[in-house]
Design a protein around this motif. Sequence first.
Motif, mmCIF file in Angstrom:
data_model
loop_
_atom_site.group_PDB
_atom_site.id
_atom_site.type_symbol
_atom_site.label_atom_id
_atom_site.label_comp_id
_atom_site.label_asym_id
_atom_site.label_seq_id
_atom_site.Cartn_x
_atom_site.Cartn_y
_atom_site.Cartn_z
ATOM 1 N N ARG A 162 35.113 45.611 44.523
ATOM 2 C CA ARG A 162 35.262 44.688 45.649
ATOM 3 C C ARG A 162 34.911 43.257 45.239
ATOM 4 N NH1 ARG A 162 30.147 46.974 49.239
ATOM 5 N NH2 ARG A 162 28.495 46.377 47.781
ATOM 6 N N ASN A 163 35.544 42.323 45.926
ATOM 7 C CA ASN A 163 35.265 40.897 45.775
ATOM 8 C C ASN A 163 35.401 40.420 44.331
ATOM 9 O OD1 ASN A 163 34.620 40.597 48.549
ATOM 10 N ND2 ASN A 163 32.549 41.342 48.167
ATOM 11 N N CYS A 164 36.344 40.985 43.613
ATOM 12 C CA CYS A 164 36.611 40.549 42.248
ATOM 13 C C CYS A 164 37.860 39.676 42.213
ATOM 14 C CB CYS A 164 36.789 41.747 41.315
ATOM 15 S SG CYS A 164 35.287 42.750 41.106
ATOM 16 N N GLN A 165 37.936 38.820 41.213
ATOM 17 C CA GLN A 165 39.128 38.005 41.010
ATOM 18 C C GLN A 165 39.662 38.243 39.610
ATOM 19 O OE1 GLN A 165 39.161 34.014 42.511
ATOM 20 N NE2 GLN A 165 40.563 33.273 40.930
ATOM 21 N N LEU A 166 40.942 38.609 39.536
ATOM 22 C CA LEU A 166 41.607 38.844 38.263
ATOM 23 C C LEU A 166 42.786 37.891 38.146
ATOM 24 C CD1 LEU A 166 40.288 41.703 39.219
ATOM 25 C CD2 LEU A 166 41.689 42.653 37.395
ATOM 26 N N GLU A 167 42.879 37.219 37.011
ATOM 27 C CA GLU A 167 43.949 36.244 36.844
ATOM 28 C C GLU A 167 44.383 36.194 35.386
ATOM 29 O OE1 GLU A 167 45.127 31.772 38.398
ATOM 30 O OE2 GLU A 167 43.121 32.574 38.769
ATOM 31 N N ASP A 168 45.693 36.035 35.197
ATOM 32 C CA ASP A 168 46.300 35.965 33.868
ATOM 33 C C ASP A 168 45.948 37.212 33.058
ATOM 34 O OD1 ASP A 168 47.673 35.166 31.647
ATOM 35 O OD2 ASP A 168 46.263 33.590 31.067
ATOM 36 N N ILE A 169 46.376 38.350 33.582
ATOM 37 C CA ILE A 169 46.180 39.642 32.921
ATOM 38 C C ILE A 169 47.511 40.046 32.292
ATOM 39 C CG2 ILE A 169 45.444 42.029 33.194
ATOM 40 C CD1 ILE A 169 43.253 39.936 33.778
ATOM 41 N N GLY A 170 47.502 40.413 31.012
ATOM 42 C CA GLY A 170 48.735 40.688 30.303
ATOM 43 C C GLY A 170 49.534 41.832 30.879
ATOM 44 N N GLY A 171 48.850 42.898 31.330
ATOM 45 C CA GLY A 171 49.540 44.071 31.844
ATOM 46 C C GLY A 171 49.083 44.428 33.245
ATOM 47 N N ASP A 172 48.392 45.573 33.373
ATOM 48 C CA ASP A 172 47.945 46.057 34.682
ATOM 49 C C ASP A 172 46.680 45.339 35.144
ATOM 50 O OD1 ASP A 172 49.813 48.316 35.287
ATOM 51 O OD2 ASP A 172 49.051 49.044 33.361
ATOM 52 N N GLY A 173 46.550 45.235 36.469
ATOM 53 C CA GLY A 173 45.375 44.575 37.034
ATOM 54 C C GLY A 173 44.219 45.536 37.222
ATOM 55 N N ILE A 174 44.232 46.266 38.341
ATOM 56 C CA ILE A 174 43.205 47.270 38.645
ATOM 57 C C ILE A 174 43.885 48.628 38.692
ATOM 58 C CG2 ILE A 174 41.563 48.110 40.361
ATOM 59 C CD1 ILE A 174 41.138 45.232 41.253
ATOM 60 N N VAL A 175 43.417 49.558 37.870
ATOM 61 C CA VAL A 175 43.968 50.912 37.828
ATOM 62 C C VAL A 175 42.842 51.898 38.115
ATOM 63 C CG1 VAL A 175 45.251 52.619 36.503
ATOM 64 C CG2 VAL A 175 45.623 50.180 36.074
ATOM 65 N N VAL A 176 42.960 52.627 39.223
ATOM 66 C CA VAL A 176 41.986 53.664 39.571
ATOM 67 C C VAL A 176 42.445 54.940 38.870
ATOM 68 C CG1 VAL A 176 40.941 54.985 41.435
ATOM 69 C CG2 VAL A 176 41.487 52.559 41.771
#
Length: 487
Positions: free
Chosen positions: A226-240
């Motif tokens: 929660r409350n995370c920021q992801l930016e400029d990721i080459g492939g997948d962002g968040i994978v459960v």
Amino acid sequence: MKKILLLLIASCAALYTYAGTYYINNKTGNDASDGLSPAKAWRSLATVNQHTFMPGDSMLFARNGVWEGQLAPLGSGDAKAPIVFSAYGSGALPEIKAGGHFRDAILLRNLQYIVVEYLAASNLDSSVEFQKTGPTGVRVMAENIGTLHHIRLANLYIHDINGDNKKGTAEGCGIFWDCRGPKPSNIEHLIIENCKVERVDRNGIRGNGTFSFRTNWFPNKYLLIRNCQLEDIGGDGIVVKAFDTAMVEHNKLFHIRSRAKDNAVAVWPHSSDHTTIQYNEVGYTQNDNWANDGQSFDIDGNSRNTIIQYNYSHDNEGGFMLVISDLINKDNVKTNGNIIQYNLSVNDGINRKRLFNFAGVTDSTLVKGNIFYNNAPKSFTMEAVDIEGGIPEHVVFEDNYFVYTGKTPVVFSKSPKQYGHVNFINNAFSGNIVGLDNLPNRKDAVAANGQKQYPKKPQFPWNFMPVKLKSTTQQFPKDLYRSVTAQ
């Protein structure tokens, strides 16, 4: 003799419950000191890694400090007294720079009741295009140990990791959980919150699935991101991956799949049960090579009972939603029990040219109360509900708004046979919509009863409603405002 024995037991108990606060300073520290005050701080990561911490201990890193190497501590806390790794002083977050010399900048191997907070980590080897080790910022590992409990990662800054952007063993990752055997091993209660992850190849936050096959099912349990920021990721962002019961909420993900050429999506579960993804903003997921994926969300193979709700999705080139089953066999169940409700999608699918994609044979998908809006000026054809690799079963689109006001038409171009298991009930279609006659199980919306005017002060995601959408469609079902009170 009895008194001596009692004294020994009491002494051991006192040693066990003593909680120390240790300090490390890369400028003024001395490894010959005891580390128990800022004036007697340690200096090197080697000293930290050689020390076995006890429940209740804290290890504090001086702000503005930079350590080249790896943090790989020893010792676990307990339910009443976790071990905390954090920062002291003022200034920039203390940083661990692996520099490609270690696979993981921070390695938590077979530790539990651990808190890691207010640290930065990077793992960039500028001498190579990508590292072949599968580099990470933080790796949480449960290896041949059974169940690890209560690990919290908070307020971390993970950045600049150059792994391979192709799927495989060399993928890099910002935060990675890693469960290995041969003894079935997993993690229960993993919290990742208030973290920033950027410039990572290939994945932002994810884990592996050693025990995710249904014939060897020993999933992790209770994940909160929660409350995370992801930016400029080459492939997948968040994978459960390989979790039973996960919550992904209030995160922001921008410019995902920025370099990968194969399949990648911003947020998705795989081989997981009971995942809820809500109140996230996802924008600008790329698909400039017209490959698969590039969507904001995905419900992927071997997953059951996923809910995707109250999200704001916009300008994602690959579309809004992918629902897919892997090859169904004894190891993988059919993806089923999917609920996609009360999301706001604006200008999704502007490059891959589709909004939804059903791939393989999935079962039981409810798409309810969403708004799909597009006012793109570019004139091309966008597939509304793409179906490939099999016909999905028991799909219902209900109470949704499809509003296309620009030059981009949305089309339903599949055959009535392909749409045979897809039911469209009480949806509102307005603007540039083509091919509705291809939907054999369609009951359009009628004059509204029990609807209400658009609220003056809506909450997320409806506060992002485009002005032109408000003027184009003045009324929305009452259920759309459930998000006002659901937070």
